[in-house]
Design an enzyme around this catalytic site. Structure first.
Site, PDB file in Angstrom:
ATOM      1  N   ASP A  83     151.470  85.170  63.844  1.00  0.00           N
ATOM      2  CA  ASP A  83     151.114  84.837  62.461  1.00  0.00           C
ATOM      3  C   ASP A  83     151.362  86.055  61.561  1.00  0.00           C
ATOM      4  O   ASP A  83     150.843  87.148  61.827  1.00  0.00           O
ATOM      5  CB  ASP A  83     149.616  84.436  62.440  1.00  0.00           C
ATOM      6  CG  ASP A  83     149.211  83.767  61.143  1.00  0.00           C
ATOM      7  OD1 ASP A  83     150.077  83.190  60.470  1.00  0.00           O
ATOM      8  OD2 ASP A  83     148.008  83.816  60.815  1.00  0.00           O
ATOM      9  N   HIS A 213     150.165  77.475  54.551  1.00  0.00           N
ATOM     10  CA  HIS A 213     149.142  78.464  54.927  1.00  0.00           C
ATOM     11  C   HIS A 213     147.901  78.234  54.062  1.00  0.00           C
ATOM     12  O   HIS A 213     147.944  77.487  53.092  1.00  0.00           O
ATOM     13  CB  HIS A 213     149.679  79.883  54.693  1.00  0.00           C
ATOM     14  CG  HIS A 213     150.618  80.333  55.765  1.00  0.00           C
ATOM     15  ND1 HIS A 213     150.342  81.391  56.595  1.00  0.00           N
ATOM     16  CD2 HIS A 213     151.817  79.834  56.160  1.00  0.00           C
ATOM     17  CE1 HIS A 213     151.340  81.524  57.455  1.00  0.00           C
ATOM     18  NE2 HIS A 213     152.256  80.603  57.208  1.00  0.00           N
ATOM     19  N   ARG A 262     136.263  80.221  61.654  1.00  0.00           N
ATOM     20  CA  ARG A 262     135.318  81.335  61.475  1.00  0.00           C
ATOM     21  C   ARG A 262     133.975  80.833  60.947  1.00  0.00           C
ATOM     22  O   ARG A 262     132.906  81.274  61.375  1.00  0.00           O
ATOM     23  CB  ARG A 262     135.872  82.349  60.469  1.00  0.00           C
ATOM     24  CG  ARG A 262     137.158  82.999  60.892  1.00  0.00           C
ATOM     25  CD  ARG A 262     137.664  83.936  59.816  1.00  0.00           C
ATOM     26  NE  ARG A 262     138.947  84.501  60.197  1.00  0.00           N
ATOM     27  CZ  ARG A 262     139.466  85.600  59.673  1.00  0.00           C
ATOM     28  NH1 ARG A 262     138.834  86.246  58.725  1.00  0.00           N
ATOM     29  NH2 ARG A 262     140.630  86.048  60.079  1.00  0.00           N
TER      30      ARG A 262
END
Ligand code: G3H
Ligand code: 13P
Ligand code: ZN
Length: 314
Positions: A83, A213, A262
């Site tokens: 990435d 993205h 996350r």
């Protein structure tokens, strides 16, 4: 199934109007949570490793974890993507290390230099059966000078440049800035994506896979848990899931998600700590975090439309 590159995945995603999820991995629990979800939903998947992940966990550890989950899930096509590779040397190293997909992010460079470095990476990767993702335009977050939606809007990919870029660089897929940014604060008011630009680029590059993205939705469920249990994420805002679904039905074949992983993990850890202040066994808070990731990813696979598509991508 061994690791695969993304060629077949993108061919099927483009043809059948869905996108494959590209999820960032930083440790064992995150990787296991993602893989448990794709295994249950029978979805193809792209696992990706950022520079931050490498600095935190070391690529060798992440690779070992990924190799185990690939071996344990022989029916799931798994691609492993670098990435935001930032230069040729890094990209070359990850091709040599056996990654099946490489992103060269030359979006900070002048247009011609971005083409040149992408072409160089393609020339090294393609004979080794490794595919190359490039980037045009700029997103917020990683490209640190771009902050907030007003600035992001000025950096949307230009369709004329996109066509020239793909022709001259030879890249296999292109991340096009379309109003998203990395992280949990993507929009100040109403979320807005440049669907007209996606539409135009898609029409002018028929059959060519685009990448989005900064696609996390910053789910309310996790924002609320984080804020309830001692966190402070006021005004966090992501890309609405309807917009992600809409893009997935267009030429977007790969959707990058990290922030939602996350936040799922963080929300559950905060909840356990708040409800059981005496808890000191990491398995008792990382375990619920892993479960939250699994449930969230299962849901995302339906948002992207790739649930049940493992077999056709094999
Ligand atoms: O591309 C952005 C990802 O969220 C990776 O971020 O470099 O902090 O791991 P990171
Ligand atoms: P998010 O921050 O929206 O999850 O985006 C991740 C990403 O684009 C990784 O390359
Ligand atoms: Zn990104």
């Amino acid at each position: 199934m061994a690791l695969v590159n993304t060629r077949k995945m993108f061919e099927m995603a483009y043809k059948n109007g869905y996108a494959v999820g590209a999820f960032n991995v930083n440790n064992m629990e995150i990787t296991q949570g993602i893989m448990a979800a794709v295994a249950e939903e029978k979805a193809p998947v792209i696992l990706q490793v950022s520079r931050g992940a490498r600095e935190y966990a070391k690529n060798s550890y992440l690779r070992a974890i990924i190799d185990v989950v690939v071996a344990e899930n022989p029916d799931i096509p798994v691609a492993i993507n670098l990435d935001h590779g930032d230069n040729f040397e890094t990209c070359k190293q990850f091709v040599d290390d056996g990654f099946t997909s490489i992103m060269i992010d030359g979006s900070h460079l002048p247009f011609k230099d971005n083409i040149a470095v992408t072409k160089k990476v393609c020339e090294y990767a393609h004979p080794r059966e490794v595919v190359v993702e490039a980037e045009l335009g700029q997103l917020g977050g990683i490209e640190e000078d771009v902050v907030g939606v007003e600035d992001v809007a000025k950096h949307i990919a230009d369709p004329d440049q996109a066509v020239e870029f793909v022709e001259k660089s030879g890249c296999d897929s292109l991340a096009v800035a379309c109003g998203t940014s990395h992280g949990a604060y993507k929009f100040k008011s109403e979320p807005k994506l440049a669907f007209d630009v996606l539409q135009e680029i898609g029409e002018r590059l028929p059959g060519f896979p685009l990448v989005m993205h900064g696609s996390s939705s910053v789910l309310k469920e996790f924002v609320d848990l984080i804020n309830k249990y001692g966190g402070a994420m006021p005004n966090a805002m992501g890309v609405p899931e309807e917009a992600v679904t809409k893009a997935s039905k267009m030429a977007i074949c790969k959707v990058n998600i990290d922030t939602d992983l996350r936040m799922a993990l963080t929300a559950k850890i905060r909840q356990v700590f708040a409800e059981k202040p005496g808890e000191f066994d990491p398995r008792k808070y990382l375990g619920p975090g892993r479960e939250a990731i699994k449930a969230m990813v299962k849901h995302k696979l339906h948002v992207l439309g790739c649930a049940g598509k493992a077999a056709e991508c094999s």
